[in-house]
Design an enzyme around this catalytic site. Structure first.
Site, mmCIF file in Angstrom:
data_model
loop_
_atom_site.group_PDB
_atom_site.id
_atom_site.type_symbol
_atom_site.label_atom_id
_atom_site.label_comp_id
_atom_site.label_asym_id
_atom_site.label_seq_id
_atom_site.Cartn_x
_atom_site.Cartn_y
_atom_site.Cartn_z
ATOM 1 N N ASP A 54 11.399 77.706 24.444
ATOM 2 C CA ASP A 54 12.304 79.062 24.364
ATOM 3 C C ASP A 54 12.659 78.635 25.754
ATOM 4 O O ASP A 54 11.942 78.981 26.721
ATOM 5 C CB ASP A 54 11.327 80.543 24.102
ATOM 6 C CG ASP A 54 12.735 81.789 24.440
ATOM 7 O OD1 ASP A 54 13.789 81.242 24.341
ATOM 8 O OD2 ASP A 54 12.095 82.866 24.735
ATOM 9 N N ASN A 56 15.609 81.148 26.586
ATOM 10 C CA ASN A 56 16.400 82.706 26.780
ATOM 11 C C ASN A 56 15.189 84.060 26.814
ATOM 12 O O ASN A 56 15.847 84.579 26.948
ATOM 13 C CB ASN A 56 17.370 83.218 26.282
ATOM 14 C CG ASN A 56 17.284 83.205 24.553
ATOM 15 O OD1 ASN A 56 15.991 82.890 24.483
ATOM 16 N ND2 ASN A 56 17.979 83.361 23.830
ATOM 17 N N ASP A 58 13.951 84.685 24.405
ATOM 18 C CA ASP A 58 13.412 86.369 23.535
ATOM 19 C C ASP A 58 12.024 85.802 22.210
ATOM 20 O O ASP A 58 11.981 86.468 21.771
ATOM 21 C CB ASP A 58 14.990 85.885 22.213
ATOM 22 C CG ASP A 58 14.655 84.493 21.552
ATOM 23 O OD1 ASP A 58 14.381 83.973 21.961
ATOM 24 O OD2 ASP A 58 16.121 84.200 21.384
ATOM 25 N N ASP A 62 14.752 76.990 20.744
ATOM 26 C CA ASP A 62 16.019 77.006 20.188
ATOM 27 C C ASP A 62 16.345 75.715 21.069
ATOM 28 O O ASP A 62 15.806 75.171 21.607
ATOM 29 C CB ASP A 62 16.680 77.718 21.201
ATOM 30 C CG ASP A 62 16.610 78.005 22.911
ATOM 31 O OD1 ASP A 62 16.204 77.321 23.300
ATOM 32 O OD2 ASP A 62 15.916 79.425 22.881
ATOM 33 N N ASP A 131 17.331 67.807 9.304
ATOM 34 C CA ASP A 131 16.974 68.083 7.348
ATOM 35 C C ASP A 131 18.442 68.756 6.467
ATOM 36 O O ASP A 131 19.082 69.504 6.984
ATOM 37 C CB ASP A 131 15.858 69.335 8.313
ATOM 38 C CG ASP A 131 14.510 69.455 6.604
ATOM 39 O OD1 ASP A 131 14.716 69.507 5.730
ATOM 40 O OD2 ASP A 131 14.372 69.406 8.275
ATOM 41 N N ASP A 233 14.957 67.525 2.213
ATOM 42 C CA ASP A 233 13.570 68.539 1.448
ATOM 43 C C ASP A 233 13.686 69.117 0.293
ATOM 44 O O ASP A 233 14.570 69.698 -0.743
ATOM 45 C CB ASP A 233 14.185 70.019 2.240
ATOM 46 C CG ASP A 233 12.864 71.677 2.279
ATOM 47 O OD1 ASP A 233 12.429 70.808 2.657
ATOM 48 O OD2 ASP A 233 13.297 72.150 1.366
ATOM 49 N N GLU A 291 11.760 64.117 0.980
ATOM 50 C CA GLU A 291 10.115 65.133 1.113
ATOM 51 C C GLU A 291 10.216 64.847 -0.152
ATOM 52 O O GLU A 291 10.471 65.160 -1.250
ATOM 53 C CB GLU A 291 10.644 65.992 1.724
ATOM 54 C CG GLU A 291 9.497 66.415 1.555
ATOM 55 C CD GLU A 291 8.888 68.251 1.473
ATOM 56 O OE1 GLU A 291 8.521 68.691 1.894
ATOM 57 O OE2 GLU A 291 9.802 68.898 1.431
ATOM 58 N N HIS A 358 5.237 69.814 9.359
ATOM 59 C CA HIS A 358 5.459 71.919 9.858
ATOM 60 C C HIS A 358 4.702 72.213 8.365
ATOM 61 O O HIS A 358 4.434 73.384 8.484
ATOM 62 C CB HIS A 358 6.632 71.813 9.654
ATOM 63 C CG HIS A 358 6.784 72.155 9.077
ATOM 64 N ND1 HIS A 358 7.807 70.830 8.509
ATOM 65 C CD2 HIS A 358 7.844 72.582 7.687
ATOM 66 C CE1 HIS A 358 8.921 70.721 7.634
ATOM 67 N NE2 HIS A 358 8.978 71.846 7.091
ATOM 68 N N ASP A 359 4.222 71.850 7.168
ATOM 69 C CA ASP A 359 3.984 71.987 6.528
ATOM 70 C C ASP A 359 2.373 71.836 6.166
ATOM 71 O O ASP A 359 1.440 72.142 5.106
ATOM 72 C CB ASP A 359 4.448 71.713 4.984
ATOM 73 C CG ASP A 359 6.022 72.213 4.842
ATOM 74 O OD1 ASP A 359 6.191 73.094 5.844
ATOM 75 O OD2 ASP A 359 6.409 71.648 4.431
HETATM 76 C C1 GLC Z 1 9.640 72.150 2.197
HETATM 77 C C2 GLC Z 1 9.680 72.457 3.046
HETATM 78 C C3 GLC Z 1 9.210 73.629 3.688
HETATM 79 C C4 GLC Z 1 9.738 75.054 3.151
HETATM 80 C C5 GLC Z 1 9.737 74.283 1.492
HETATM 81 C C6 GLC Z 1 11.429 74.821 0.884
HETATM 82 O O1 GLC Z 1 8.630 71.815 1.555
HETATM 83 O O2 GLC Z 1 9.024 71.150 4.500
HETATM 84 O O3 GLC Z 1 8.693 73.816 4.803
HETATM 85 O O4 GLC Z 1 8.811 75.792 3.181
HETATM 86 O O5 GLC Z 1 10.563 72.637 1.265
HETATM 87 O O6 GLC Z 1 12.472 74.905 1.480
HETATM 88 CA CA CA Z 2 15.173 81.268 22.344
#
Ligand code: GLC
Ligand code: CA
Length: 587
Positions: A54, A56, A58, A62, A131, A233, A291, A358-359
């Site tokens: 981050d 700034n 908040d 970013d 993405d 995605d 994906e 991230h999933d």
């Molecule tokens: C993909 C993304 C995931 C998202 C889902 C819906 O699996 O990696 O984070 O929640 O699609 O877009």
């Molecule tokens: Ca920020």
């Protein structure tokens, strides 16, 4: 089993001696080795922008934050960044619900920041993969606002609708809906709309050529800005039969074979070929990765078989969907998956290799051991695995520090739409919420979304404000700053192994052969190319373990090891200490 180091394993039977001569290595015509590409050689590092840095105060990461860390990124030795979505979004699913595909989310900055970030990456020789979230948009996208306003609006057909006078639509599963129902009734036009993900993520109608043209134009917009590729995605779900036939009774709910019934729709590959024709073929140096890639190695091949002219890299989920922790599903099963996919892809096509994103929960918490004793060692061992397998490495931010699951106790600590809606759905049904929360400590994707731990200070140096998601307390000792100064840190080991991969084409293109396949503790394989042969031996257990390569390693040279000192008594190099990772030169 604990610590029962069996002395007898020292007496290793005479093993076959290896006899690989250069002449025996034949590079087949059309084999992947002949077809060199930057994206096969790349180590791709995923940034989850909300949690990265981050700038700034908040509390939200970013683009300026990323810019401030460009030298760090460069120092890692990585080649490309996959940036999770940064487009305008109401953030129901942290940017995976896009309301404007051509603008930057206000929380993240401006288009000017984006241009500066891209320039800064390119100046450092780092490529940018964006993405592309086009199975669905946000319900706050102008298209959807228009579409839901009346049945004859010109954007109506951008989405899937089921008029209420036809009765209740045939059931479809939704990942993030509180009731797991992908149809949501919308009173304004007395119709249901389809959302495979949350109710704020209506599915785009890919059967409509206008939708496809819009998406292709938008892709060109970003490619013309100079980005280097896309990660598509959830795209395997994009094609649907618009008549929505009833599904077989036994699979209503979340079917185990979800891809079979929801993925691989009738025109999926037509769309990918069209996308290639209309967009990708005009930018020959960019890379694409989908994906999800169907439900088998053969299905995955269809996405990336060069002759089919679709995408470049297949990203399948068998190796992460396999279970909660490697001690449950077992290393033997895990090895089988990678080996089966490699077999299909040995002559053409290309795979990705990853353990986290991230999933997923944190890599070390799922495949390694995040207790104080073994966290660092097992992180390094897992990094060795993803950097020495055949396929493009996708590596998730924070794993280079060995970050681990946060394990929230309370639902209020969670922000994630997936975890929260599943919790509230269960609550409605009177389910066991305590058991649910316990399970999520191991499995929730929120575990990997906590802010990156830059230093031991307040909020780990991620923000001067209140972080959008709690920072893991272990940042006091687990952070980038302390690791910078420690030559044996997880971070410096990561750099070393990335460099090793970059310097050894055998680790990128070389043939993969699994050895000692039924060994429950050790993953051991060779990689071979042009007369060079490396053996990789990884102990996935917390005890000493041995393996049988099938040939003598007595004279072999240890190229790399994740312990600071070698084990002197290891005459045959076939004893591994807990979570030990060895890379051994055979030729
Ligand atoms: C993909 C993304 C995931 C998202 C889902 C819906 O699996 O990696 O984070 O929640 O699609 O877009
Ligand atoms: Ca920020």
């Amino acid at each position: 089993m604990k610590n029962n180091f069996i002395k007898t394993t020292l007496i290793i039977t005479l093993l076959l001696s290896v006899n690989m001569s250069k002449s025996q290595v034949v590079v087949a015509k059309n084999s992947p080795e002949m077809d060199k590409k930057w994206w096969k050689e790349a180590v791709i590092y995923q940034i989850y922008p909300r949690s990265f840095k981050d700038s700034n105060g908040d509390g939200i990461g970013d683009l300026k934050g990323i810019i401030s860390k460009l030298d760090y990124l460069k120092s890692l030795g990585i080649d490309a960044i996959w940036l999770s979505p940064i487009y305008e979004s109401p953030n129901d699913d942290n940017g995976y619900d896009i309301s404007d595909y051509r603008d930057i989310m206000k929380d993240f900055g401006t288009m000017q920041d984006f241009d500066l970030m891209l320039k800064g990456m390119h100046e450092r020789g780092i490529k940018l993969i964006m993405d592309l979230v086009v199975n669905h948009s946000s319900d706050e996208h102008e298209w959807f606002k228009q579409a839901r306003s009346s049945r004859d609006n010109k954007f109506r057909n951008y989405y899937y609708w089921w008029p209420a006078e036809k009765g209740t639509p045939p059931y479809r599963w939704s990942w993030f809906d509180v009731n797991s129902n992908a149809w949501k009734y919308d009173a304004q036009t007395d119709s249901y709309y389809l959302h495979y993900f949350s109710a704020k993520q209506p599915d785009l109608n890919w059967n409509n050529p206008e939708v496809r043209t819009e998406i292709y134009d938008m892709m060109k917009y970003w490619l013309d800005k100079g980005i280097d590729g896309f990660r598509l995605d959830a795209f395997q779900f994009a094609s649907k039969d618009p008549s929505f036939p009833e599904l077989p009774k036994e699979i209503v709910g979340h079917p185990v074979e979800i891809i079979k019934f929801y993925g691989n729709g009738p025109h999926l590959h037509d769309y990918l070929q069209e996308m290639n024709r209309e967009v990708l073929s005009k930018y020959p140096n960019v890379m694409t990765v989908a994906e999800g890639a169907g439900d088998s190695p053969k299905a995955a091949m269809k996405f990336v078989d060069p002759e089919r002219k679709e995408l470049n890299i297949a990203y399948h989920f068998e190796s992460v969907d396999i279970g909660k922790h490697i001690n449950d599903f077992g290393l033997v099963n895990y090895k089988e998956i990678f080996s089966r996919y490699d077999q299909e892809f040995k002559d053409k096509g290309w795979l990705s290799i990853f353990m986290a994103n991230h999933d997923q929960p944190r890599m070390v918490s799922k495949f390694g051991n995040d207790t104080p004793e073994f966290r660092e060692l097992s992180s390094k061992m897992l990094t060795t695995f993803v950097m020495t397998m055949r396929g493009t490495t996708f590596y998730y931010n924070g794993d280079e520090l060995g970050m681990s699951n946060i394990r929230f106790d309370n639902i209020d600590d969670y922000n994630d739409v997936d975890t929260r809606n599943a919790y509230f759905g269960l609550k409605q049904k009177g389910g066991d919420l305590a058991a649910f929360l316990e399970d999520k400590k191991q499995t929730s994707r929120e575990n990997s979304r906590t802010p990156i731990q830059w230093n031991a200070g307040e909020n780990a140096g991620f923000t001067t404000g209140k972080p959008w998601l709690k920072v893991n307390e272990n940042h006091r000792f687990l952070n980038a700053e302390v690791q910078e100064n420690d030559p044996n840190s997880v971070l410096n080991y990561f750099r070393k192994i990335v460099k090793l991969r970059k310097e050894n084409p055998v680790l990128v293109y070389g043939k993969y052969t699994l050895l000692d396949k039924d060994n429950p503790n050790v993953y051991c394989y060779t990689r071979e190319l042009d007369g060079k042969k490396l053996l990789i031996a990884l102990n996935f257990s917390e005890n000493n373990a041995t393996y049988e390569p099938g040939f003598s390693l007595e004279k072999a040279k240890i190229n790399s090891n994740n312990y600071s000192e070698l084990f002197v008594d290891n005459k045959n190099n076939t004893i591994l200490r807990p979570y030990e990772a060895m890379i051994i030169e055979i030729n």
